[in-house]
Design an enzyme around this catalytic site. Structure first.
Site, PDB file in Angstrom:
ATOM      1  CG  ASP A   1       7.557  -0.947  -3.848  1.00  9.13           C
ATOM      2  OD1 ASP A   1       6.780  -0.656  -2.926  1.00  9.13           O
ATOM      3  OD2 ASP A   1       8.032  -2.084  -4.014  1.00  9.13           O
ATOM      4  N   GLY A   2       8.217   1.707  -2.062  1.00  6.05           N
ATOM      5  CA  GLY A   2       9.123   2.039  -0.962  1.00  6.05           C
ATOM      6  C   GLY A   2       8.624   3.133  -0.028  1.00  6.05           C
TER       7      GLY A   2
ATOM      8  N   GLY B   1       6.423   2.899   2.393  1.00  4.26           N
ATOM      9  CA  GLY B   1       6.335   2.398   3.768  1.00  4.26           C
ATOM     10  C   GLY B   1       7.709   2.355   4.422  1.00  4.26           C
TER      11      GLY B   1
ATOM     12  NE  ARG C   1       2.633   0.235   5.148  1.00  2.00           N
ATOM     13  CZ  ARG C   1       3.506  -0.189   4.230  1.00  2.00           C
ATOM     14  NH1 ARG C   1       4.698  -0.609   4.605  1.00  2.00           N
ATOM     15  NH2 ARG C   1       3.174  -0.202   2.963  1.00  2.00           N
TER      16      ARG C   1
ATOM     17  CB  SER D   1      -1.809  -3.351  -7.157  1.00  2.00           C
ATOM     18  OG  SER D   1      -1.742  -3.846  -5.827  1.00  2.00           O
TER      19      SER D   1
ATOM     20  CG  ASN E   1      -1.479  -1.996  -3.402  1.00  2.00           C
ATOM     21  OD1 ASN E   1      -1.161  -1.223  -4.289  1.00  2.00           O
ATOM     22  ND2 ASN E   1      -0.592  -2.814  -2.844  1.00  2.00           N
TER      23      ASN E   1
HETATM   24  C1  IPE Z   1       3.282  -2.520  -6.347  1.00  2.00           C
HETATM   25  O1  IPE Z   1       3.865  -2.311  -5.124  1.00  2.00           O
HETATM   26  C2  IPE Z   1       2.005  -1.744  -6.458  1.00  2.00           C
HETATM   27  C3  IPE Z   1       2.135  -0.296  -6.573  1.00  2.00           C
HETATM   28  C4  IPE Z   1       3.255   0.354  -6.660  1.00  2.00           C
HETATM   29  C5  IPE Z   1       0.915   0.430  -6.598  1.00  2.00           C
HETATM   30  P1  IPE Z   1       3.604  -3.295  -3.897  1.00  2.00           P
HETATM   31  O2  IPE Z   1       4.426  -2.806  -2.775  1.00  2.00           O
HETATM   32  O3  IPE Z   1       2.142  -3.423  -3.642  1.00  2.00           O
HETATM   33  O4  IPE Z   1       4.124  -4.680  -4.471  1.00  2.00           O
HETATM   34  P2  IPE Z   1       4.671  -5.972  -3.713  1.00  2.00           P
HETATM   35  O5  IPE Z   1       3.621  -6.396  -2.741  1.00  2.00           O
HETATM   36  O6  IPE Z   1       5.931  -5.570  -3.036  1.00  2.00           O
HETATM   37  O7  IPE Z   1       4.914  -6.951  -4.806  1.00  2.00           O
HETATM   38  C1  IPE Z   2       4.296   1.995  -2.642  1.00  2.00           C
HETATM   39  O1  IPE Z   2       4.904   1.955  -1.410  1.00  2.00           O
HETATM   40  C2  IPE Z   2       2.912   2.578  -2.595  1.00  2.00           C
HETATM   41  C3  IPE Z   2       1.834   1.628  -2.867  1.00  2.00           C
HETATM   42  C4  IPE Z   2       1.974   0.371  -3.137  1.00  2.00           C
HETATM   43  C5  IPE Z   2       0.488   2.145  -2.819  1.00  2.00           C
HETATM   44  P1  IPE Z   2       4.664   0.769  -0.377  1.00  2.00           P
HETATM   45  O2  IPE Z   2       3.529   1.145   0.519  1.00  2.00           O
HETATM   46  O3  IPE Z   2       4.489  -0.515  -1.081  1.00  2.00           O
HETATM   47  O4  IPE Z   2       6.005   0.804   0.433  1.00  2.00           O
HETATM   48  P2  IPE Z   2       6.845  -0.442   0.962  1.00  2.00           P
HETATM   49  O5  IPE Z   2       7.106  -1.337  -0.199  1.00  2.00           O
HETATM   50  O6  IPE Z   2       6.021  -1.110   2.016  1.00  2.00           O
HETATM   51  O7  IPE Z   2       8.101   0.171   1.509  1.00  2.00           O
HETATM   52 MG    MG Z   3       5.812  -1.948  -1.672  1.00  2.00          MG
END
Ligand code: IPE
Ligand code: IPE
Ligand code: MG
Length: 256
Positions: free
Chosen positions: A33-34, A36, A46, A78, A81
């Protein structure tokens, strides 16, 4: 550049020395995660974070195999997503396709076994074809299992298991009395794999976001503030060191 490289290696070596190789987590699961936020911090779109995250994926697969982890599960996309902007979703799907295409030989040469957790049939034909190629190519391997959770939702996974079990009962191939925890585990996408010992979530979020709800019942959880595109072998080693300080009780009293 070279000195930075060797410094990093020294750091990793120091951390490696702190690890008890007899007590490694057998299965490590990661909520990546993270991406973006990593991009936003740099004033980038992003998707730039998603692209940067691919390097972390490659490095963590490689590091896990080197350390001796037997199962690595990465949460890549997910069910929820799909609700993101269409452009971000299609970029992510393109990246997954590109990753499998580019890394397949390396996965195979490193003897890595490959499995997709999630509804592959809902992915585009291009992505599916690449994934099927990878599964086929890694079929005879005997090393670390690399699971990618893709179009994955834990509630859907449990629902799928319930449906299969009920169908078997209706068909007369399974008896109601045979339903127990092991049977349910055997009907999940992770059937025949041990539950994760260690769950790592990057970017500091304190939730599990519909990931392996059944399998994480007794996993140790390490949350790191590091954003996924910055996550490297040293962070994985630190998480394993943290894991090894934990007392896993499974509800029992240790040394009564
Ligand atoms: C969880 O991250 C899903 C993946 C890492 C693929 P998200 O960024 O989608 O989760 P939430 O929305 O913060 O719970
Ligand atoms: C995780 O990073 C990747 C996926 C969920 C596919 P994010 O896209 O959720 O990044 P943030 O949480 O917005 O920083
Ligand atoms: Mg995320």
């Amino acid at each position: 550049m070279l000195s930075k490289l060797s410094m990093q290696t020294r750091k990793e070596r120091e951390l490696l020395e702190q690890i008890d190789h007899e007590r490694l987590p057998v299965h490590v699961a990661v909520i990546m995660d993270g991406n973006g936020r990593w991009a936003q911090k740099r004033g980038l779109p992003r998707v730039a974070g998603h692209r940067a995250g691919i390097t972390s994926v490659r490095k963590i697969i490689e590091a896990s195999a080197q350390i001796g982890i037997q199962y690595l599960t990465l949460y890549a996309f997910s069910k929820e997503n799909w609700q993101r902007p269409a452009g971000e979703v299609s970029y992510l799907m393109g990246l997954i396709e590109e990753f499998v295409l580019k890394e397949l030989d390396t996965l195979s040469k490193n003897n890595i076994r490959f499995k997709v957790l999630g509804h592959m049939e809902e992915l585009s034909a291009n992505v599916r074809t690449r994934l099927e190629e990878a599964i086929h190519k890694c079929q005879a391997n005997t090393g670390m299992w690399f699971n990618v959770a893709l179009n994955y939702g834990s509630r859907v996974e449990i629902t799928d298991a319930c449906r299969t079990i009920v169908r078997k009962i209706q068909q007369g191939t399974l008896d109601y009395a045979e339903i127990d925890e092991n049977l349910i585990s055997d009907h999940l996408y992770t059937a025949s794999q041990p539950d994760p010992d260690l769950l790592i979530r990057t970017s500091g979020e304190l939730r599990i976001s519909n990931f392996l709800l059944w399998q994480l019942a007794y996993s140790e959880i390490v949350i790191t503030p590091v954003l996924w595109p910055d996550f490297r072998k040293q962070h994985l080693l630190k998480a394993i060191i943290d894991y090894q300080t934990r007392e896993r009780r499974f509800g029992k009293v240790i040394n009564p």
